[in-house]
Motif scaffolding. Structure first.
Motif, PDB file in Angstrom:
ATOM      1  N   GLY A  88       1.136  16.712  -5.977  1.00  0.00           N
ATOM      2  CA  GLY A  88       0.020  15.984  -6.555  1.00  0.00           C
ATOM      3  C   GLY A  88      -1.314  16.646  -6.287  1.00  0.00           C
ATOM      4  N   LEU A  89      -1.365  17.450  -5.239  1.00  0.00           N
ATOM      5  CA  LEU A  89      -2.589  18.176  -4.922  1.00  0.00           C
ATOM      6  C   LEU A  89      -3.054  19.020  -6.105  1.00  0.00           C
ATOM      7  N   LEU A  90      -2.082  19.524  -6.871  1.00  0.00           N
ATOM      8  CA  LEU A  90      -2.395  20.367  -8.024  1.00  0.00           C
ATOM      9  C   LEU A  90      -2.094  19.669  -9.347  1.00  0.00           C
ATOM     10  N   GLY A  91      -1.801  18.373  -9.255  1.00  0.00           N
ATOM     11  CA  GLY A  91      -1.486  17.657 -10.479  1.00  0.00           C
ATOM     12  C   GLY A  91      -0.095  17.945 -10.996  1.00  0.00           C
ATOM     13  N   GLU A  92       0.792  18.400 -10.119  1.00  0.00           N
ATOM     14  CA  GLU A  92       2.171  18.716 -10.504  1.00  0.00           C
ATOM     15  C   GLU A  92       3.122  17.724  -9.836  1.00  0.00           C
ATOM     16  N   SER A  93       4.253  17.472 -10.484  1.00  0.00           N
ATOM     17  CA  SER A  93       5.247  16.587  -9.888  1.00  0.00           C
ATOM     18  C   SER A  93       5.954  17.253  -8.718  1.00  0.00           C
ATOM     19  N   GLY A  94       6.025  18.561  -8.722  1.00  0.00           N
ATOM     20  CA  GLY A  94       6.666  19.309  -7.651  1.00  0.00           C
ATOM     21  C   GLY A  94       6.873  20.751  -8.061  1.00  0.00           C
ATOM     22  N   LEU A  95       7.073  21.614  -7.104  1.00  0.00           N
ATOM     23  CA  LEU A  95       7.316  23.031  -7.371  1.00  0.00           C
ATOM     24  C   LEU A  95       8.735  23.354  -6.916  1.00  0.00           C
ATOM     25  N   GLU A  96       9.618  23.562  -7.841  1.00  0.00           N
ATOM     26  CA  GLU A  96      11.025  23.761  -7.533  1.00  0.00           C
ATOM     27  C   GLU A  96      11.231  24.961  -6.605  1.00  0.00           C
TER      28      GLU A  96
END
Length: 305
Positions: free
Chosen positions: A143-151
């Motif tokens: 969420g820090l980067l507006g992403e759900s997660g980095l696989e």
């Protein structure tokens, strides 16, 4: 890429004593000093912290950590929020993982006005607690980067800094608890000089049970053998230096004697702190004099059993 626990994490989980050293990258692009340091520390410590432009401009910590890893040491990459925004901080962690480095110490960094680069602008987009939270959850929540997660991101063995001399002590302990909840598995204190203050701080740590939630290591750094440095920069950068210790070193007649006195003080500190219940170990640093750090390790009897 490996997702197994790092060597450092395994040591933390074992409950055994931990011995670290801290290495400062050279102020140029020459890898030779790092390779030489790796040979000196091989088999003597469990891991080595690699500082991130702490109070100088130097080779990047990631490059230095990679060189040390290639020489067989277990590196702990220091990552500061002073110089990078959240995009660069996440990118740094992913790059470290790609290079096989998954021990990360998260810190805000020494303010630039206390180093040689006073004209530089700081960033401080996020603080150390937010950085820990981000690194702990990159795969599932970015969420820090507006992403759900980095696989495939992580897992990392995360650490942080503790400041026994900072005021007010109660607030500092609350912040330390936040770092642990955010994901810190180990904590390294700023260099310890004022033993009575540290012991009072430690009582608060054990009362809160923080030493049971993360491995807490005391930082050990011999005082400079330059009495003028004590008078001008020591109290500013290390406010916990008692006048009696600075005088004990600066009163010696020559640099060699001052160095010997500083090493003896460091050994006395280790002996006294070793008696504290719950302390997990030490991180030895001797900026500009790595042989002093090695002497402290050898004379103190600390080992990597």
């Amino acid at each position: 890429m490996s997702t197994h626990a790092t060597v450092l994490q395994e040591r933390i989980e074992s409950g055994k004593a931990i011995l670290l050293a801290e290495i400062h990258p050279p102020r140029n692009a020459d890898p030779a000093p790092l390779r030489a340091a790796a040979k000196r520390y091989a088999g003597k410590v469990h891991a080595v912290g690699v500082s991130d432009n702490r109070d100088r401009v130097a080779m990047s910590a990631l490059a230095a950590a990679t060189l040390l890893k290639a020489e067989g040491l277990e590196p702990i990459l220091h990552v500061t929020t002073r110089d990078r925004n959240r995009i660069a901080l996440v990118s740094e962690a992913l790059g470290a993982q790609a290079l096989g480095i998954r021990n990360l110490l998260c810190t805000s960094g020494t303010h630039q006005t206390l180093g040689s680069y006073r004209a530089a602008r700081n960033v401080y987009d996020i603080d150390a607690v937010q950085l820990l939270q981000s690194y702990a959850n990159l795969a599932s929540d970015c969420g820090l980067l507006g992403e759900s997660g980095l696989e495939g991101a992580g897992p990392f063995c995360l650490g942080a800094v503790a400041s026994p001399d900072a005021d007010p002590p109660e607030l500092q302990q609350v912040r330390l608890a936040k770092k642990i909840r955010a994901g810190a598995k180990f904590l390294v204190t700023q260099p310890v000089y004022d033993l009575e203050r540290f012991e009072g701080w430690w009582q608060g740590i054990t009362r809160r049970g923080l030493h049971e939630q993360a491995a807490i290591l005391a930082g050990i750094q011999p005082l400079s053998d330059d009495p003028l440095a004590h008078a001008q920069s020591g109290p500013r950068r290390h406010p916990g230096i008692p006048d009696s210790l600075a005088a004990r070193v600066s009163s010696q007649g020559d640099p060699g004697a001052r160095r010997d006195a500083a090493i003896e003080i460091a050994l006395e500190t280790i002996r006294r702190l070793s008696k504290l219940p719950g302390i997990r170990g030490f991180c030895i640093s001797a900026d500009g004099d790595p042989e002093a750090a090695l002497q402290i390790i050898e004379k103190s009897g600390l080992s990597v059993d």
